[in-house]
Scaffold this active site. Structure first.
Site, short mmCIF file in Angstrom:
data_model
loop_
_atom_site.label_atom_id
_atom_site.label_comp_id
_atom_site.label_asym_id
_atom_site.label_seq_id
_atom_site.Cartn_x
_atom_site.Cartn_y
_atom_site.Cartn_z
N ARG A 169 -1.71 1.23 1.69
CA ARG A 169 -1.98 0.13 2.62
C ARG A 169 -2.49 -1.09 1.85
O ARG A 169 -3.58 -1.08 1.30
CB ARG A 169 -3.02 0.55 3.67
CG ARG A 169 -3.35 -0.57 4.66
CD ARG A 169 -4.03 -0.07 5.92
NE ARG A 169 -5.39 0.38 5.74
CZ ARG A 169 -6.25 0.64 6.73
NH1 ARG A 169 -5.85 0.47 8.00
NH2 ARG A 169 -7.46 1.08 6.50
N ASP A 453 -15.43 1.71 8.08
CA ASP A 453 -14.79 0.73 7.21
C ASP A 453 -14.97 -0.65 7.82
O ASP A 453 -15.78 -0.84 8.73
CB ASP A 453 -13.32 1.09 6.96
CG ASP A 453 -12.43 0.95 8.19
OD1 ASP A 453 -12.88 0.42 9.23
OD2 ASP A 453 -11.25 1.36 8.11
#
Length: 540
Positions: A169, A453
């Site tokens: 990603r 996150d």
């Protein structure tokens, strides 16, 4: 007279890193420079389009499926390309940053896929950007091992056939990489992450029986998916691999993308691998886009918004139906729990919640789901094994029973829950703790037995902002105001100081994190992304 040669890509203001020359080769930097020259102007136009769309939502307080793409949605004949063998069974995916220990543990975890994250689980220090790439190269060449200096424990890769397939990603379109410049301008982080990874590993992965596979974050429209598709076409030609080798899974983690799922798959159809249902970023996107919409769009405490909320059910069921209609994988959301070695009761309750969540996803038709810790892999695996058996996926479950109207996706007021005073404290507490770690270069942070996150901090600060601007009155009679937010943040900062002691407090970035959280929570000019002002304060 011949045209002048383009300026080379230059490394700006960065301390040399060990073995960086293996990543920042002249040929790799020339490829990134060409990506930047060809595609950054369109990226800039699409970022401007985001702002225009946001202004339209502010004016209308609504969204709808696009009339101009109705023919694509109505055409039942098109499908995405068949999944390659390495991506056909995705029943459990583990996520995490690309530090050396995580790289080994994730590949060894027993999950079918590892989302190797340069985005929300990685603070974009130059060290994380470059050494993360190096760790993946070392993993593919089996030149990776790790010994923990603190514990003395050693880590090494299992046999190749037992390793997870990597889906990488890159950063979202909005972020720049200040350490790389072309003709005086910083290169988008997405092109740096994608370009370096693709250039070094595309052929190597093909030789391993896999391929260059990507997760695309924070996509807001099918036009952004079209840009990625054009990048893939160019990149495959550039290094001389067959078209269609790249595969991309798009995170449907913005409210605007939820209205364009079919169009996103259509734009990427030769390279599409599926869609993923996020959670915190999705809620953050709802707040960001409908922040002027009044009480009907006010979200309660983040932990009160489960995936069973009616508007979240509409989103996930539409995603499964859309993916399976078009032959793509539907991947479920994150189980963020981190097992505790000290508290068996905490584990028991959390494992039950994770199992229920994964049972629901498998029962709804998802083909796989995310976990944040290796100990959760067997739990999620059992949920999907029970439904899939020996089948690699359940794309044959078309979910034609699902019907979602445009208003269903934004029916926030269908929730009974309300914001609470404890929720305000939690938002401040988690926000400060996460931002402090991020400013020290850590993107994946364990807070209160959950792996958090950057999306965590985004929903935390967005909720504080929304509650203040909506004039929310909490159950204790107090009204959400800037003054109350400052008081609560100060209390949480003091509690952290008392918890960790003066020495650890002074060694950290606690005051800086507190101040940044308040800045993005209280500023009348709502920042599109917390990571933009935070990046200006990130050292390294």
């Amino acid at each position: 007279m011949s045209a002048p040669a383009p300026s080379p890509l230059v490394v700006v203001d960065a301390e040399p890193l060990p073995r960086q020359e293996e990543v920042l080769t002249e040929a790799a930097l020339a490829f990134v420079a060409e990506l930047h020259r060809r595609f950054t102007p369109r990226r800039d136009e699409l970022l401007a389009r985001r702002a225009e769309r946001r202004a339209e939502i502010a004016r209308t307080s609504t969204l709808d499926f696009l009339p101009e793409t109705a023919a694509i949605r109505a055409d039942d004949s098109w499908k995405v390309a068949p999944a390659p063998a390495a991506l056909n069974d995705r029943r459990v995916e583990i996520t995490g940053p690309t530090d050396r220990k995580m790289t080994i543990n994730a590949l060894n975890s027993g999950a079918r896929v590892w989302l190797a994250d340069f985005e929300d689980a990685s603070a974009p220090t130059w060290e994380n950007v470059v050494l993360g790439q190096l760790n993946l190269i070392d993993a593919y060449t089996r030149n990776i091992d790790f010994t923990d200096a603190r514990t003395g424990k050693s880590y090494a890769l299992k046999p190749a056939e037992e390793l997870a397939t990597v889906v990488m990603r890159p950063r979202g379109w909005h972020l720049e990489e200040r350490h790389l410049a072309f003709e005086g301008r910083a290169v988008p982080g997405a092109l740096v992450d994608f370009g370096l990874y693709f250039f070094h590993n595309a052929q190597r992965l093909i030789d391993l029986g896999k391929g260059p596979y990507f997760y695309l974050p924070k996509t807001e429209s099918h036009l952004e998916a079209r840009l990625w598709n054009d990048i893939f076409v160019f990149a495959q030609d550039y290094v001389g691999i067959p078209q269609g080798t790249v595969r991309a899974t798009v995170l449907i983690e913005t409210i605007t993308a939820a209205y364009e799922m079919e169009e996103i798959l259509y734009e990427l159809r030769d390279h599409a691998a599926g869609l993923n249902a996020g959670r915190w970023d999705y809620l953050f996107s709802i707040v960001k886009n409908f922040r002027d919409g009044g009480q009907k769009f006010v979200l309660p405490d983040r932990n009160a918004v489960t995936m069973t909320a009616p508007f979240m059910r509409a989103y996930t069921e539409l995603l499964v139906r859309t993916c399976h209609k078009r032959g793509a994988h539907a991947i479920g959301g994150m189980a963020a729990f981190i097992p505790s070695r000290k508290d068996a009761e905490v584990n028991k309750v959390a494992f039950e919640k994770v199992k229920a969540d994964k049972d629901r996803e498998a029962g709804d038709g998802f083909d796989g789901s995310w976990v944040a810790h290796p100990d959760l892999v067997p739990i999620a695996m059992a949920s999907f094994d029970a439904v899939l058996g020996d089948r690699p996926n359940q794309k044959d479950r078309l979910r034609e029973d699902v019907s979602v109207a445009p208003g269903d996706l934004i029916a926030i007021d269908s929730l009974d829950a309300k914001p609470t005073y404890d929720g305000l404290h939690n938002a401040a507490q988690v926000g400060i703790r996460y931002i402090e770690a991020w400013l020290r270069g850590l993107g994946a942070v364990a807070i209160f037995n959950l792996m958090e996150d950057a999306a965590t901090a985004e929903i935390s600060r967005s909720q504080i902002w929304q509650w203040i601007n909506a004039g929310v009155v909490f159950e204790n009679g107090e009204t959400a105001t800037p003054e109350l937010a400052r008081k609560v943040a100060a209390e949480e900062l003091a509690a952290i100081r008392a918890e960790i002691g003066e020495e650890a407090f002074a060694a950290g970035k606690w005051q800086q994190a507190h101040d940044l959280l308040l800045h993005v929570s209280l500023d009348a000019d709502y920042a599109d992304f917390l990571t933009l002002p935070a990046y200006e304060q990130l050292v390294g």
